[in-house]
Scaffold this active site. Structure first.
Site, PDB file in Angstrom:
ATOM      1  N   ARG A  81     117.413  31.994 -35.636  1.00  0.00           N
ATOM      2  CA  ARG A  81     116.646  33.249 -35.668  1.00  0.00           C
ATOM      3  C   ARG A  81     115.196  33.027 -36.105  1.00  0.00           C
ATOM      4  NH1 ARG A  81     117.587  39.127 -36.113  1.00  0.00           N
ATOM      5  NH2 ARG A  81     116.315  40.026 -37.760  1.00  0.00           N
ATOM      6  N   ILE A 107     112.492  42.752 -33.881  1.00  0.00           N
ATOM      7  CA  ILE A 107     113.732  41.988 -33.723  1.00  0.00           C
ATOM      8  C   ILE A 107     114.740  42.719 -34.598  1.00  0.00           C
ATOM      9  CG2 ILE A 107     112.994  40.335 -35.520  1.00  0.00           C
ATOM     10  CD1 ILE A 107     114.635  38.186 -34.103  1.00  0.00           C
ATOM     11  N   SER A 108     115.890  43.053 -34.022  1.00  0.00           N
ATOM     12  CA  SER A 108     116.824  43.939 -34.716  1.00  0.00           C
ATOM     13  C   SER A 108     117.423  43.286 -35.941  1.00  0.00           C
ATOM     14  CB  SER A 108     117.959  44.358 -33.782  1.00  0.00           C
ATOM     15  OG  SER A 108     117.447  45.016 -32.665  1.00  0.00           O
ATOM     16  N   GLN A 109     117.963  44.159 -36.791  1.00  0.00           N
ATOM     17  CA  GLN A 109     118.706  43.716 -37.962  1.00  0.00           C
ATOM     18  C   GLN A 109     119.877  42.832 -37.496  1.00  0.00           C
ATOM     19  OE1 GLN A 109     120.291  47.155 -39.945  1.00  0.00           O
ATOM     20  NE2 GLN A 109     120.776  46.032 -41.809  1.00  0.00           N
ATOM     21  N   PRO A 110     120.072  41.646 -38.087  1.00  0.00           N
ATOM     22  CA  PRO A 110     121.139  40.748 -37.618  1.00  0.00           C
ATOM     23  C   PRO A 110     122.511  41.421 -37.515  1.00  0.00           C
ATOM     24  CG  PRO A 110     119.758  39.616 -39.215  1.00  0.00           C
ATOM     25  CD  PRO A 110     119.270  41.035 -39.158  1.00  0.00           C
TER      26      PRO A 110
END
Lengths: 258, 799
Positions: A81, A107-110
């Site tokens: 990431r 970038i989205s929350q994992p």
């Protein structure tokens, strides 16, 4: 600002869920060349995966719904990431939070990435379409899980950067394109799964058409840093379409008693 | 002692005008670059600048008066440079409100913006304060110039915003600072500084102030990132910056919640953004041909499925989408109401051919008016009243509108719309779907409350609620729905895969069929809200879905404090998306204001020990001036809110009310010296209490009665209605200062500082109280605080 409590992992959960996962993660990491920086990232990544696993276990306990297939977790555990976030935010790459990637995109929350990947339920032979490449992270997470990923980005500089990045990192089964995602990717249709991370005022009918019978489409809805709910569009074997709206989290809007 | 030269009244008035103009302009600029809810922060930071200037002057002491001309010219020039420079600097702070809950550095950035923007106000207030110190013997005239200038500035900037783009207005206001310096220099016959100041003024006016750095998370910014998108035109007024965008390569396809069953998609479109957000589409349409067909497949088309050849009223007509929908669905006549003339003009002028002249089609009449005002004055008789969906989904979903007062969706508003329906007419209100439901249910509760107020015992028989993927539409009927109408609603939904959420005779198995939720939240919520346990349900619901009223017009705020710990604990699992965080951010702003006020206003005074520590009356001084500071701002903020409905727009209300309070409080303070007795403030405070309490009951009917008169007349009425109260409110503060002047002059800087701190906090705290309990409560709290102050009036020092 009100203080934001750090997620607490209870001891019982630690022994039940996190520890075995950590063991798994370490076992997996043993195969990775031990370079200094890589080590540091790998360690953080294992921490992130452990966090997601613990949170998923919490969710499972709250709702009883089983979630996050091991292969999805493995993909989260092997996707670098930190390569997908801006240089100056690398230290935050494995925090379980969304990050800005420029051009008003994120970038989205994992945890949400894991959840959406899990909802897509894509198998090793599947072809997946992504509308909204962004940094390329979601495509990279999907790449080891499926046969091919086709991803479209509307913002040219983002799309170019993501394409170079995915190529450099060796994601050979990801095809990128810059352009309008509304009409999907006609030449490569139909798809087993579609993920739409671009804002849409309505579900694009061409995408529904490009979904195979038995296919699944996931659309997160909300504002950039805060996904409110996930839309899951499924097409059954007869081509009948069902739309579901799911909260990402176990949350009941009513207090039980008073 | 030789007589001092005349005070530079024109320069003081101009500087004061520039500072107030700057404050109002900042409201506008922040609505564009961020969102409206930073308005409270701006009022607070302006007061912070004024408060800190009191401390600065106290620290300067007698030196300030001796070097008046030089210091005044410096302060006025610095205001001008800082007005432009600090705004540009603030724009460079990478603050992103959307990340406030994720990124620990964001609150610090917000604080940095807050402090940077207080600086211009500090300079302006220091300049004006210097004049008070220097011309103590003629303080009345200086004060008069200050307040008249301020009042003029607040109103004048509105005029400026009609003719200048926002950043050009910033240049003009910045230039006024050095112009004031040049005036003062000219009066003192100091030609060198005068030329220098004039040169600075010219420089500020001529040099472009730069571009507005709109947050990249607004719709406009995101659209312009796509290939081929370009701005076609921009127009600006106090009501908003309108940007028209063309995106030929990646076409706009704005059709919120369009049914998957729609045989056609939206036509070619141009995007229209208000203040960079609130996206609306101009649909390509042939003036002589049928309107675009996709309109029939939106949830908002529901009322047309129940009425033949209806007479329709569209509230919020924008660029005509809802008018085209009405015509396409067979409307016989359409009254289209739009508040912003520039918006409607887009499809009557530049883009008329593209749009197919929606407002010029047969049967359509366009009215440039505010919705509530228009409906109040209208004769009614509408078969359908359609309240358009005007706000952007993204910001709505994050609770960013939480602090926007809206008088469109209150119990009183819905009651008014219902009253203007023909027999059996339908009110249709479309909202974005949120999960779990918030404003969808709040709207239903508000409609039910309006129906109950109209004497209807079973409001559920008058209501229908349907939902699609992204929108829901509520119908409120004049009279119970008939069986045939219920069947038509069902047919409409089945054909479009929309879900029934409420229909008087629906059963549970009819809910949640097409867009399936974990639970039938909407149906369950509607059933509970229309049943006997509505109060308990509202209480137990984790979002605030109490009906919005004119007294508590926060339709968009659904935040309850109990959400905060639960959802922050769930943030790792994506819980923050469910948090409505506009309101908690306001409270964070309050905390920030408190810290800044204490650190910058009170602590420096305390550290320098200028206040005589031994004064026996310190406690009373503290309570008196603290109480006055809070009470004044409470009343002022409550009046701004009350007048938003009357003057149609927050920026009009802010300008008119600020202006009226400044001017009339100034006049009041001039006569305060003539108040009699041991406690002269008591008379004024008794009058304040009486007028304020009366206004709670008397103002709403008066304002409603006059809602339809022309806007300039409403401005005049507003000033006149505020005058008596503001006049009295101007008295207690100088009366208290005068008393200190007689016996304890060392406490005067303290009094200024305490009052300044209270004002800074009062601006934000008033809004918090209004959200929780309503504006009547804000006024009551103000009256109570005035009472406490009256009881704490500083005692005369024993001889």
């Amino acid at each position: 600002m009100p203080p934001v409590p750090i997620i607490r992992v209870r001891a019982s959960m630690l022994t039940r869920v996190v520890a075995p996962l950590l063991v798994l993660a370490v076992a997996w990491l043993a195969g990775v060349p031990p370079a200094g920086a890589a080590d540091e990232h790998a360690e953080k990544r294992a921490g992130m995966v452990a966090t997601i696993a613990a949170l998923a276990a919490d969710d499972n306990r709250d709702t009883g719904r089983g979630r996050l297939a091991p292969r999805v977790m493995a993909a989260m555990g092997q996707t670098p990431r930190h390569e997908f976030v801006p240089e100056r935010r690398r230290d935050d790459a494995y925090r379980n939070s969304p990050l800005p990637i420029g051009h008003g995109q994120t970038i989205s929350q994992p945890y949400i990435v894991a959840l959406m990947t899990d909802l897509l339920d894509a198998g090793p032979g599947d072809r997946v379409l992504e509308v909204g490449t962004g940094s390329g992270y979601q495509a990279a997470v999907l790449a080891p899980l499926v046969a091919r990923v086709f991803t479209i980005e509307i913002i040219p500089p983002l799309g170019r950067t993501a394409a170079e990045r995915l190529k450099r990192l060796g994601y050979g089964n990801v095809e990128t394109r810059i352009g309008d995602g509304y009409y999907g990717w006609e030449d490569e249709a139909p798809f087993d799964a579609i993920v739409v991370t671009a804002a849409a005022s309505h579900i694009p009918p061409p995408l529904v058409q490009q979904l195979k019978p038995g296919g699944r489409m996931v659309i997160p809805v909300g504002e950039r840093f805060h996904v409110q709910y996930l839309t899951l569009v499924t097409k059954d074997a007869d081509g009948h379409v069902t739309v579901r709206e799911l909260l990402p989290v176990a949350f009941v809007p009513l207090t039980g008693d008073h | 002692m030789t007589r001092a030269p005349a005070p530079p009244l024109a320069a003081v008035a101009l500087l004061s005008a520039a500072a107030l103009g700057y404050e109002v302009l900042l409201l506008r600029l922040f609505s564009i670059v961020q969102w409206h809810h930073f308005a409270y922060m701006i009022i607070s930071l302006a007061l912070l600048g004024y408060g800190v200037s009191g401390t600065v002057l106290a620290l300067l002491g007698e030196r300030a008066g001796r070097h008046f001309e030089t210091l005044f010219m410096a302060a006025a020039s610095l205001f001008g440079a800082a007005a432009v420079g600090c705004f540009l600097a603030a724009q460079r702070v990478p603050f992103n409100p959307l990340e406030l809950l994720w990124d620990a550095s964001q609150p610090a950035r917000l604080a940095a913006i807050y402090l940077v923007l207080a600086v211009p106000f500090l300079f302006a207030a220091t300049g004006i304060g210097l004049a008070f110190v220097r011309f103590r013997d003629r303080i009345g005239r200086v004060y008069g110039a200050d307040l008249l200038g301020a009042g003029g500035g607040a109103l004048g900037v509105l005029g400026l915003l009609f003719v200048a783009m926002p950043m050009d207005a910033l240049s003009v206001i910045g230039a006024l600072g050095p112009v004031a310096a040049a005036l003062a220099a000219g009066q003192a016959r100091r030609w060198g500084p005068m030329v220098a100041a004039a040169a600075l003024a010219a420089g500020l006016a001529v040099l472009p102030a730069g571009t507005l750095g709109i947050t990249p998370y607004k719709g406009l910014s995101q659209t312009l990132e796509t290939a081929g998108a370009r701005v076609l035109s921009e127009s600006s007024s106090p009501l908003g910056l309108l940007t028209v965008v063309d995106s030929p390569r990646i076409p706009f396809r704005h059709a919120p919640g369009l049914s998957l069953a729609s045989p056609v998609g939206p036509p070619e479109q141009l995007g229209v953004f208000t203040d960079g957000d609130a996206y609306a589409a101009i649909n390509r349409s042939d003036p002589g041909g049928p309107p675009p067909g996709h309109f029939a497949y939106l949830t908002s088309a529901l009322p047309y499925a129940l009425r033949q050849d209806p007479r329709v009223l569209v509230l919020g007509a924008g660029v005509g989408g809802d008018v085209l929908q009405a015509l396409g669905q067979g409307a016989a006549a359409v009254d289209a109401v739009e508040i912003n003339r520039q918006m409607a003009d887009l499809v009557r002028g530049t883009y008329a051919e593209f749009a197919g002249r929606p407002f010029d089609r047969p049967g359509v009449r366009l009215h440039i008016a505010e919705a509530r005002g228009f409906v109040t004055a209208s004769g009614g008789g509408y078969d359908i009243i359609q309240v358009a969906l005007l706000d952007a989904f993204g910001s709505a979903s994050a609770g960013l509108h939480a602090l926007n007062e809206s008088y469109l969706y209150t119990v009183e508003a819905l009651g008014l719309y219902l009253d203007r329906l023909a027999d059996g007419g339908l009110l249709a209100v479309t909202r974005w779907v949120k999960l779990p439901p918030r404003d969808g249910l709040k709207l239903l509760a508000t409609a039910a409350a309006a129906l109950r107020r109209a004497g209807i015992e079973e409001p559920g028989r008058h209501l229908a609620l349907i939902r699609g993927w992204k929108t829901s539409t509520l119908l409120v009927r004049d009279g119970p729905f008939t069986a045939a109408e219920a069947a038509a609603v069902r047919r409409f939904c089945v054909e479009r895969s929309f879900d029934l959420a409420w229909l008087p005779d629906m059963t549970a198995d009819e809910a949640n069929r097409f867009t399936v939720l974990d639970q039938p939240y909407f149906f369950d919520g509607a059933t509970a809200l229309l049943g006997p346990d509505a109060a308990s349900f509202t209480d137990r619901y984790k979002y605030d879905i109490r009906p919005a009223t004119d007294d508590r017009p926060y339709f968009f705020n659904a935040f309850k404090w109990r959400l905060l710990p639960e959802l922050t604990a769930l943030r790792g699992r994506g819980g923050l998306g469910l948090l409505e965080w506009g309101y908690p951010v306001l409270v964070a702003t309050l905390a920030q204001a408190a810290v800044a006020a204490v650190l910058l206003i009170a602590v420096p005074l305390w550290l320098t020990r200028r206040a005589a520590a031994g004064h026996a009356g310190r406690g009373r001084v503290l309570v008196y001036f603290l109480g006055l500071g809070f009470a004044f701002l409470f009343v002022e903020m409550a009046f701004i809110q009350k007048f938003i409905l009357f003057l149609n727009h927050p920026i009009y209300a802010a300008a008119a009310v600020l202006s009226a309070f400044l001017v009339f409080a100034g006049l009041g303070s001039l006569v305060s010296a003539r108040l009699p007795g041991r406690n002269p403030a008591a008379f004024a405070i008794a009058a304040i209490a009486m007028i304020a309490l009366t206004s709670v009951f008397v103002l709403p009917p008066i304002l409603a009665e006059l809602a339809a008169i022309p806007l300039p007349a409403r401005f005049a009425v507003s000033m006149a209605l505020i005058a008596p109260l503001a006049f009295c409110m101007g008295m207690p503060f100088p009366a208290g200062l005068a008393r200190l002047g007689q016996g304890a002059p060392a406490l005067i800087p303290w009094a200024w500082a305490i009052n300044g701190c209270a004002s800074v906090l009062g601006a934000v705290l008033a809004t918090v109280i209004a959200i929780e309990v309503g504006f009547t409560a804000v006024i009551l709290a103000a009256v109570a605080l005035y009472g406490v102050a009256a009881a704490s009036f500083p005692r005369p020092e024993p001889p």
